[in-house]
Design a protein around this motif. Structure first.
Motif, PDB file in Angstrom:
ATOM      1  N   VAL A 272      -0.894   2.331  16.273  1.00 22.84           N
ATOM      2  CA  VAL A 272      -1.355   2.762  14.879  1.00 22.84           C
ATOM      3  C   VAL A 272      -2.478   3.352  14.856  1.00 22.84           C
ATOM      4  N   ALA A 273      -2.587   4.334  13.920  1.00 29.43           N
ATOM      5  CA  ALA A 273      -4.238   4.782  13.718  1.00 29.43           C
ATOM      6  C   ALA A 273      -4.411   4.609  12.279  1.00 29.43           C
ATOM      7  N   ILE A 274      -5.507   4.288  11.931  1.00 26.34           N
ATOM      8  CA  ILE A 274      -5.851   3.876  10.439  1.00 26.34           C
ATOM      9  C   ILE A 274      -6.742   5.234  10.035  1.00 26.34           C
ATOM     10  N   VAL A 275      -6.652   5.823   8.979  1.00 18.60           N
ATOM     11  CA  VAL A 275      -7.622   6.780   8.427  1.00 18.60           C
ATOM     12  C   VAL A 275      -7.791   6.817   7.101  1.00 18.60           C
ATOM     13  N   LEU A 276      -9.253   6.756   6.947  1.00 16.80           N
ATOM     14  CA  LEU A 276      -9.728   6.661   5.412  1.00 16.80           C
ATOM     15  C   LEU A 276     -10.554   8.061   5.243  1.00 16.80           C
ATOM     16  N   ALA A 277      -9.967   8.997   4.383  1.00 22.09           N
ATOM     17  CA  ALA A 277     -10.445  10.374   4.278  1.00 22.09           C
ATOM     18  C   ALA A 277     -11.280  10.452   2.878  1.00 22.09           C
ATOM     19  N   ASP A 278     -12.235  11.110   2.931  1.00 21.36           N
ATOM     20  CA  ASP A 278     -12.839  11.572   1.664  1.00 21.36           C
ATOM     21  C   ASP A 278     -12.096  12.794   1.002  1.00 21.36           C
ATOM     22  N   ALA A 279     -11.747  12.432   0.049  1.00 18.91           N
ATOM     23  CA  ALA A 279     -10.755  13.573  -0.808  1.00 18.91           C
ATOM     24  C   ALA A 279     -11.265  14.901  -1.086  1.00 18.91           C
ATOM     25  N   TYR A 280     -12.522  15.044  -1.355  1.00 23.42           N
ATOM     26  CA  TYR A 280     -13.504  16.304  -1.556  1.00 23.42           C
ATOM     27  C   TYR A 280     -13.638  17.254  -0.465  1.00 23.42           C
ATOM     28  N   SER A 281     -13.823  16.424   0.855  1.00 17.30           N
ATOM     29  CA  SER A 281     -14.132  17.241   1.997  1.00 17.30           C
ATOM     30  C   SER A 281     -13.372  17.392   3.270  1.00 17.30           C
ATOM     31  N   PHE A 282     -12.085  16.732   3.029  1.00 21.83           N
ATOM     32  CA  PHE A 282     -11.183  16.628   4.187  1.00 21.83           C
ATOM     33  C   PHE A 282      -9.748  17.100   3.936  1.00 21.83           C
ATOM     34  N   PRO A 283      -9.266  18.076   4.431  1.00 24.61           N
ATOM     35  CA  PRO A 283      -7.849  18.503   4.302  1.00 24.61           C
ATOM     36  C   PRO A 283      -6.737  17.558   4.919  1.00 24.61           C
ATOM     37  N   VAL A 284      -6.618  16.514   4.009  1.00 25.63           N
ATOM     38  CA  VAL A 284      -5.885  15.459   4.593  1.00 25.63           C
ATOM     39  C   VAL A 284      -4.397  15.744   4.777  1.00 25.63           C
ATOM     40  N   GLU A 285      -3.945  16.353   3.607  1.00 23.20           N
ATOM     41  CA  GLU A 285      -2.586  16.909   3.697  1.00 23.20           C
ATOM     42  C   GLU A 285      -2.240  17.484   4.634  1.00 23.20           C
TER      43      GLU A 285
ATOM     44  N   SER B  94      -1.068  -5.273  23.247  1.00 17.22           N
ATOM     45  CA  SER B  94       0.368  -5.739  23.502  1.00 17.22           C
ATOM     46  C   SER B  94       0.883  -6.562  22.229  1.00 17.22           C
ATOM     47  N   ASP B  95       0.118  -7.061  21.368  1.00 17.86           N
ATOM     48  CA  ASP B  95       0.768  -7.548  20.017  1.00 17.86           C
ATOM     49  C   ASP B  95       1.263  -6.460  19.489  1.00 17.86           C
ATOM     50  N   SER B  96       2.410  -6.845  18.635  1.00 18.79           N
ATOM     51  CA  SER B  96       3.289  -5.692  17.556  1.00 18.79           C
ATOM     52  C   SER B  96       2.232  -5.174  16.507  1.00 18.79           C
ATOM     53  N   ILE B  97       2.078  -4.129  16.229  1.00 22.44           N
ATOM     54  CA  ILE B  97       1.318  -3.199  15.146  1.00 22.44           C
ATOM     55  C   ILE B  97       2.156  -2.439  14.542  1.00 22.44           C
ATOM     56  N   GLU B  98       2.729  -2.401  13.220  1.00 20.82           N
ATOM     57  CA  GLU B  98       3.914  -1.554  12.523  1.00 20.82           C
ATOM     58  C   GLU B  98       3.223  -0.915  11.329  1.00 20.82           C
ATOM     59  N   ALA B  99       3.545   0.426  10.939  1.00 25.13           N
ATOM     60  CA  ALA B  99       3.031   0.865   9.635  1.00 25.13           C
ATOM     61  C   ALA B  99       4.357   1.201   9.014  1.00 25.13           C
ATOM     62  N   VAL B 100       4.345   0.656   7.861  1.00 26.64           N
ATOM     63  CA  VAL B 100       5.643   1.089   6.870  1.00 26.64           C
ATOM     64  C   VAL B 100       5.101   1.379   5.529  1.00 26.64           C
ATOM     65  N   VAL B 101       5.950   2.135   4.751  1.00 29.23           N
ATOM     66  CA  VAL B 101       5.601   2.637   3.360  1.00 29.23           C
ATOM     67  C   VAL B 101       6.522   2.170   2.392  1.00 29.23           C
ATOM     68  N   SER B 102       6.144   1.635   1.318  1.00 30.76           N
ATOM     69  CA  SER B 102       7.054   1.455   0.057  1.00 30.76           C
ATOM     70  C   SER B 102       6.547   2.488  -0.938  1.00 30.76           C
ATOM     71  N   GLN B 103       7.684   3.369  -1.351  1.00 31.51           N
ATOM     72  CA  GLN B 103       7.452   4.308  -2.217  1.00 31.51           C
ATOM     73  C   GLN B 103       7.867   4.169  -3.611  1.00 31.51           C
ATOM     74  N   GLY B 104       8.430   2.926  -3.878  1.00 25.29           N
ATOM     75  CA  GLY B 104       8.615   2.179  -5.230  1.00 25.29           C
ATOM     76  C   GLY B 104       9.404   2.788  -5.974  1.00 25.29           C
ATOM     77  N   CYS B 105      10.513   3.236  -5.296  1.00 27.05           N
ATOM     78  CA  CYS B 105      11.632   4.059  -6.110  1.00 27.05           C
ATOM     79  C   CYS B 105      12.977   3.087  -5.814  1.00 27.05           C
ATOM     80  N   ARG B 106      14.211   3.796  -6.894  1.00 27.79           N
ATOM     81  CA  ARG B 106      15.343   3.411  -6.596  1.00 27.79           C
ATOM     82  C   ARG B 106      16.350   4.649  -6.827  1.00 27.79           C
ATOM     83  N   PRO B 107      17.288   4.961  -6.133  1.00 28.78           N
ATOM     84  CA  PRO B 107      17.954   6.072  -6.397  1.00 28.78           C
ATOM     85  C   PRO B 107      18.993   5.893  -7.303  1.00 28.78           C
ATOM     86  N   VAL B 108      19.348   6.787  -8.169  1.00 37.50           N
ATOM     87  CA  VAL B 108      20.272   7.097  -9.324  1.00 37.50           C
ATOM     88  C   VAL B 108      21.234   8.179  -8.838  1.00 37.50           C
ATOM     89  N   GLY B 109      22.420   7.922  -9.045  1.00 28.96           N
ATOM     90  CA  GLY B 109      23.666   8.811  -8.899  1.00 28.96           C
ATOM     91  C   GLY B 109      23.741   9.099  -7.319  1.00 28.96           C
TER      92      GLY B 109
END
Length: 289
Positions: free
Chosen positions: A27-40, A90-105
């Motif tokens: 996994v890579a951890i990235v902390l970016a300055d919103a003003y000077s770095f094209p993070v998207e 050797s130890d497990s490291i995993e990145a996951v994301v919770s987007q905080g939504c539930r589907p409807v329809g």
């Protein structure tokens, strides 16, 4: 550790400082300055620049505007770009994301679109599909839809079934009544599957628990040792009853594991095997388990 900076090129810009990668990296951890770095743009290109390595982290925003962000790397303080760590071993490291939504329809196929403007869903005007859905919702869900309606976009169309975590959540920017279209915060293509989604505190809590469910309930030696949490700055007490909701939820779901992190102004994390920049999400790096 690494420090990413932006350099001008004759045609555009280039990001320099990408570290060498090894087979044991996880996994890579990235902390970016919103003003000077094209993070998207960097996150979109990370499949190539970081050889598909999962990336987690978030945006940092200094309170006094451009130039006021402070990022720490090793024994230095920097004011521009992004800093980060590549984690492996050797130890497990995993990145996951919770987007905080539930589907409807029901999920629907995009049958006509142009960029981020969706004209037709399953052969009918997209706005008509939305209006039909709203009429089927309870009064409570209709109220949530007034402020928390989102669009989930599937980026892996080869899956036999599309589960909740397969959808990349993007905002509904506006309704184009004249053309019966929906404008969303992501480009889509004909043939992609989309789903309307609702976001509220209950849905966000349930989705965070679902995202971390496979680590819960195991015997103590197999429980995660800890976690890093990058939570949207809109998910504190403005959204939940308390400011530490996400930190406590992650701790409890991981069997009491230690949790550290910060409130971000945009979160980085993988969904359906690809890194993305998110909003109103919780990106979690789980160590061990």
């Amino acid at each position: 550790s690494f420090h990413l900076e932006v350099m001008p090129t004759p045609d555009s810009i280039a990001v320099v400082g990408v570290p060498p990668l090894y087979s044991t990296d996880q996994v890579a951890i990235v902390l970016a300055d919103a003003y000077s770095f094209p993070v998207e743009g960097f996150v979109e290109q990370s499949a190539e620049s970081l050889s598909g390595l999962p990336v987690a982290g978030g945006l940092a925003v200094g309170g006094q505007g451009s130039g006021s962000t402070r990022l720490l790397i090793d024994d230095r303080v920097v004011q521009r770009g992004a800093v980060g760590l590549v984690l492996g071993g050797s130890d497990s490291i995993e990145a996951v994301v919770s987007q905080g939504c539930r589907p409807v329809g029901n999920p629907m196929t995009v049958t006509r679109c142009e960029g981020n403007v969706v004209f037709e869903l399953a052969g009918r005007p997209a706005l008509q599909r939305l209006e039909d859905l709203l009429r089927t919702l309870s009064a409570e869900d209709q109220a949530i839809a007034g402020t928390g309606l989102q669009i989930g976009v599937v980026h892996d169309e080869y899956a036999d079934e599309h589960q909740q975590g397969d959808f990349l959540i993007r905002g509904l920017v506006r309704v184009d009544s004249e053309r019966g279209a929906l404008v969303i915060a992501d480009d889509v293509a004909v043939g992609q599957t989309v789903s309307f989604q609702l976001r509220d505190a209950a849905a966000a809590t349930a989705d965070l628990q679902r995202t971390l469910a496979r680590w819960g309930g195991g015997p103590a030696p197999r429980r995660p040792a800890g976690a890093l949490l990058f939570s949207c700055n809109g998910r504190g007490e403005r959204f939940f009853a308390t400011s530490d909701h996400d930190a406590l939820a992650v701790r409890d779901q991981l069997g009491g594991a230690e949790v550290a992190g910060y409130f971000a102004a945009g979160e980085i994390g993988p969904v359906a095997g690809r890194n993305h920049l998110h909003g109103f999400s919780a990106s979690v790096v789980v160590f061990g388990g």
